[in-house]
Design an enzyme around this catalytic site. Structure first.
Site, PDB file in Angstrom:
ATOM      1  N   GLU A 228      33.947  46.987  51.965  1.00 31.09           N
ATOM      2  CA  GLU A 228      34.519  47.060  50.618  1.00 31.09           C
ATOM      3  C   GLU A 228      33.600  47.944  49.803  1.00 31.09           C
ATOM      4  O   GLU A 228      32.416  47.638  49.650  1.00 31.09           O
ATOM      5  CB  GLU A 228      34.619  45.670  49.986  1.00 31.09           C
ATOM      6  CG  GLU A 228      35.245  45.686  48.617  1.00 31.09           C
ATOM      7  CD  GLU A 228      34.853  44.496  47.782  1.00 31.09           C
ATOM      8  OE1 GLU A 228      34.414  44.707  46.633  1.00 31.09           O
ATOM      9  OE2 GLU A 228      34.984  43.364  48.271  1.00 31.09           O
ATOM     10  N   CYS A 265      33.538  43.888  41.425  1.00 30.96           N
ATOM     11  CA  CYS A 265      34.272  44.943  42.130  1.00 30.96           C
ATOM     12  C   CYS A 265      35.694  45.064  41.616  1.00 30.96           C
ATOM     13  O   CYS A 265      36.370  46.058  41.897  1.00 30.96           O
ATOM     14  CB  CYS A 265      34.272  44.680  43.633  1.00 30.96           C
ATOM     15  SG  CYS A 265      34.718  43.008  44.094  1.00 30.96           S
TER      16      CYS A 265
END
Length: 494
Positions: A228, A265
């Site tokens: 990620e 994020c």
């Protein structure tokens, strides 16, 4: 001073993990689930020392860390429940029939092998040493080697000890879990290149994740890297909604943008809308809200320096107007919001880069066609939010059509910060937000990353894995001759 784990020690740890994998292959899903619940108990029992250590190392508030610890415990338990159900073994049985040339076929999923997990800096519990990557890999039947994040080594060691204590209590091989430390890139390279490592999990920057992905792809036997790597998580505000809720939407946006000093994020870095009186009202409130955001310590020096660098780079671009800017304080995340037009945003790749921290860009469009242009030019995102009424959705169906191609999670109103640990959560999206959009790193489905299928043809029942035996000793759902079946198979054995 962070101790640098030697290559000799790492080599020993990898060998131990390879041997432990052979052990884990012979454990049942019920046994692994019990182990995972025991790890959850160990983490839950860690007291104030864990919270204060993490607070000292990361500057995260104690209330936030308390909640994250509970989330981490919950991850281990929910993943354990999912593993015990057999859902990720996906047992498939096609019994021998006279018309079938291949006879009896049975398939299920097994763990890939030793997995390397790189700890993340922004979630010292939930995405780090004892986070979801470690839990899901062990649940899949894979030993784990964690590379601790250097920003919170003491916290990482405490979490590692909790897992190691569980391994010892169970009498399982020590190689089930290893914890290594260091700051050199060579450690990550060595681990990813090693022939016995079968997968990598990473949460962090694009440069870090892509580098690991490239290393893994160049191996003689390439392996998956589940990385990620960041996202700007755009918010598309449509006409009717912003007309009726401009002020409320502005407050929601700034609250989400600056939550946790913007170190999520899923931080909504870009706000996109057609210009007009409603957007002007939105911008006025954004200016007022930003002035009330007090700069706060960021996770560590590296993140602060990166934030300042990328913030200044974005502000220095042509065709930019500064909407709001808080004076920088050393080590602290000082919020800023800038504005640009749609064509400048589309044509300038700098403006599409993630700025990890409390920084936002408002993109003004001339019309709906420019909204669609932006959607078509977007890179892959973890999330995209559509701030809209039902009428807005009906009137902008083409826009929604393109947005579905660009993200892993598409929101109808609300803000993207906050990721629920549930089956239906998708925390992963098209490249470059992650390296494999088919998988999630949050929720029980995270286990899927670390398994592969193996099919058994015409094997005697006594030699089959528990998941595939006639009697179904684990009492799990299986697909038998195309139908869901929870029972045993009453067949003649040979």
């Amino acid at each position: 001073m962070i101790e640098e784990t030697s290559k000799e020690n790492i080599e020993v740890r990898i060998q131990m993990a390879s041997e432990a994998y052979q052990f884990l292959k012979n454990t049942t899903i019920k046994q692994r689930a019990a182990f995972m619940n025991a790890v959850a108990d160990q983490i839950e029992a860690l007291g104030e020392e864990l919270l204060t250590t993490a607070h000292t190392e990361t500057s995260l508030p104690l209330a936030r860390l308390t909640g994250e610890k509970a989330r981490t415990v919950g991850q281990w338990r929910s993943y354990a429940k999912a593993v015990a159900s057999g859902i990720y073994t996906e047992p498939r049985i096609d019994l021998a029939q006279p018309e079938k040339q291949k006879g009896d076929l049975r398939k299920y999923n097994i763990g890939l092998g030793p997995v390397v997990v790189f700890g993340a800096s922004n979630f010292p519990f939930a995405f780090s040493t004892a986070g979801g990557d470690t839990a899901s890999a062990i649940g899949a039947g894979c030993p784990v080697i964690v590379k601790a994040h250097p920003a919170h080594c003491q916290t990482s060691q405490m979490m590692a000890d909790a897992i190691a204590n569980t391994v010892k209590e169970y009498g399982w091989p020590e190689g089930i879990f290893s914890h290594i430390t260091g700051t050199s890139y060579e450690i990550g390279t060595y681990l990813t290149e090693h022939k016995d490592i079968q997968a990598v999990a990473f949460t962090g920057s694009f440069n870090g994740g892509k580098a690991l992905f490239d290393i893994a792809s160049r191996r003689e036997n390439p392996i998956p890297v589940f990385a990620e790597m960041g996202s700007i998580n755009p918010v598309f505000a449509l006409e009717n909604l912003i007309e009726n809720k401009a002020e409320t939407l502005a407050k929601e946006y700034i609250s989400s943008l600056t939550l946790g000093v913007g170190q999520f994020c899923t931080n909504p870095g870009v706000f996109i809308a057609v210009k007009g009186e409603s957007l002007d009202r939105f911008i006025t409130v954004v200016k007022n809200e930003i002035t009330g955001i007090v700069p706060a310590n960021m996770l560590h020096k590296g993140i602060y320096e990166s934030f300042e660098k990328h913030k200044i780079e974005a502000i220095s671009q042509p065709d930019i107007e500064i909407i709001a800017f808080i004076e920088t304080e050393e080590g602290k995340g000082s919020a800023a919001v800038i504005q640009t037009d749609a064509q400048s945003f589309i044509n300038n790749p700098v403006l599409s880069k993630e700025v990890f921290g409390p920084f936002g860009i408002i993109v003004t469009c001339e019309n709906r066609e420019e909204l669609i242009q932006i959607a078509q030019n977007l890179k892959g995102q973890l999330t995209i939010t559509v701030a809209a009424t039902s009428d807005d959705i009906r009137e902008n169906s083409e826009l929604i059509h393109f947005l579905k191609d660009k993200c892993g999670r598409l929101l109808f109103n609300g803000m993207p910060t906050g990721v629920e640990v549930v089956y239906a959560m998708q925390h992963g999206g098209p490249f470059p937000s992650t390296t494999d959009a088919r998988f999630t790193s949050v929720g029980p489905d995270a286990v899927k990353r670390f398994v592969r299928p193996i099919s058994f043809q015409n094997w005697p029942d006594e030699f089959l894995p528990e998941e595939l035996k006639n009697e179904n000793p684990l009492q799990i759902n299986r697909i038998v001759d195309g139908e869901v079946n929870l029972g045993s198979l009453k067949l003649e054995t040979v």
